[in-house]
Design an enzyme around this catalytic site. Structure first.
Site, short mmCIF file in Angstrom:
data_model
loop_
_atom_site.label_atom_id
_atom_site.label_comp_id
_atom_site.label_asym_id
_atom_site.label_seq_id
_atom_site.Cartn_x
_atom_site.Cartn_y
_atom_site.Cartn_z
N ARG A 139 -106.69 15.04 33.10
CA ARG A 139 -107.27 14.93 34.45
C ARG A 139 -106.70 16.02 35.32
NH1 ARG A 139 -111.62 11.72 33.78
NH2 ARG A 139 -111.05 9.93 32.51
N LEU A 144 -105.27 17.23 38.61
CA LEU A 144 -104.63 16.58 39.74
C LEU A 144 -105.29 17.03 41.04
CD1 LEU A 144 -100.83 16.94 38.86
CD2 LEU A 144 -102.35 15.01 38.36
N ASN A 151 -97.13 22.30 33.15
CA ASN A 151 -98.15 21.87 32.21
C ASN A 151 -98.09 22.74 30.96
OD1 ASN A 151 -100.41 20.48 31.21
ND2 ASN A 151 -101.86 21.84 32.22
N THR A 152 -98.45 22.16 29.83
CA THR A 152 -98.58 22.93 28.59
C THR A 152 -100.06 23.16 28.32
OG1 THR A 152 -98.66 20.94 27.19
CG2 THR A 152 -96.48 21.89 27.64
N HIS A 153 -100.36 24.26 27.61
CA HIS A 153 -101.75 24.58 27.30
C HIS A 153 -101.82 25.30 25.96
CE1 HIS A 153 -105.98 25.24 28.11
NE2 HIS A 153 -105.82 26.51 27.77
N SER A 162 -98.91 28.19 26.01
CA SER A 162 -98.33 28.55 27.30
C SER A 162 -97.75 27.32 27.99
CB SER A 162 -99.40 29.16 28.24
OG SER A 162 -100.04 30.27 27.66
N ASP A 170 -100.80 24.66 39.72
CA ASP A 170 -101.34 24.84 41.06
C ASP A 170 -102.61 24.00 41.16
OD1 ASP A 170 -103.29 26.28 39.73
OD2 ASP A 170 -102.71 28.23 40.57
N GLY A 191 -105.68 24.86 40.65
CA GLY A 191 -106.77 25.35 39.84
C GLY A 191 -106.71 24.77 38.44
N ASP A 240 -105.60 25.40 34.93
CA ASP A 240 -104.72 26.23 34.11
C ASP A 240 -104.54 27.62 34.70
OD1 ASP A 240 -104.46 24.16 32.19
OD2 ASP A 240 -106.37 24.73 31.31
#
Length: 201
Positions: free
Chosen positions: A90, A92, A106-108, A135, A140, A142, A144
């Site tokens: 989700r 935020l 966050n991980t991506h 990564s 923020d 946006g 990722d």
């Protein structure tokens, strides 16, 4: 000791890796609570490690903002030094990001800014690239799009499908996450210094 809240939506493989790292006596961070936006399978990891958990079900709220307000209320109970989004599917709301910035990471499963969004592995395969990556970013408002804190390349093999490629990205993603949390805890990485101004809402 850095206190960490982890937010999940699914199986929580990154969560488990972080819990295992935090169980080591020389690791300078501890997970104090795990939250989810549904009855996620990964909550079982929190139970196994004796970590409190909470659920703020997305479907029970009429807007993303209302959901975010309740999520923020739950997080405030634990006052974590750092919030880790670990497979939280989700976005935020900006108000929640602003409330906790720059303490959300966050991980991506891609080498950002390449292939942002929910299907980073699939998109990399569709693009026919020779390499992708993993990564860890500062969140923020946006998708990722926050500053990159750590990342590493992962080659794409000719034989790869979405499952096999993701399976090779995941260990890299976990290792990067564990290292970023460690560096934040020791002061080696200052999140405030990495922060860019948030886009006005």
């Amino acid at each position: 000791m850095l206190t960490v809240a982890v937010l999940i939506s699914g199986a929580g493989s990154n969560l488990r890796a972080l819990l295992e790292a935090a169980a080591e006596p020389d690791y300078p961070a501890r997970v104090v609570v795990v939250g989810a936006d549904r009855e996620a399978d990964g909550l079982a990891h929190a139970e196994e490690f004796g970590i409190p958990s909470f659920t703020v079900p997305w479907r029970e709220f009429t807007s993303r903002e209302e959901w975010g307000d309740e999520l923020g209320t739950q997080l405030d109970v634990w006052k974590p030094d750092l919030i880790v989004l670990s497979g939280l599917m989700r976005l935020l709301p900006p108000s929640l990001v602003a409330r906790f910035t720059p303490r959300i990471i966050n991980t991506h499963p891609a080498y950002l800014p390449e292939f942002p969004g929910a299907h980073g592995v699939r998109d990399a395969l569709a693009a026919g690239v020779a390499q992708t990556g993993a990564s860890v970013i500062l969140v923020d408002d946006g998708i990722d799009s926050g500053p990159v804190l750590a990342q590493e390349r992962v080659p794409v093999l000719d034989s790869d499908d979405e499952h096999t490629l993701h399976d090779r990205i995941k260990p890299v993603e976990r290792r990067l996450l564990i290292d970023v949390v460690r560096r934040v805890a020791t002061g080696e990485l200052e999140l405030a210094a990495a922060r860019r101004p948030l886009t006005p809402s």
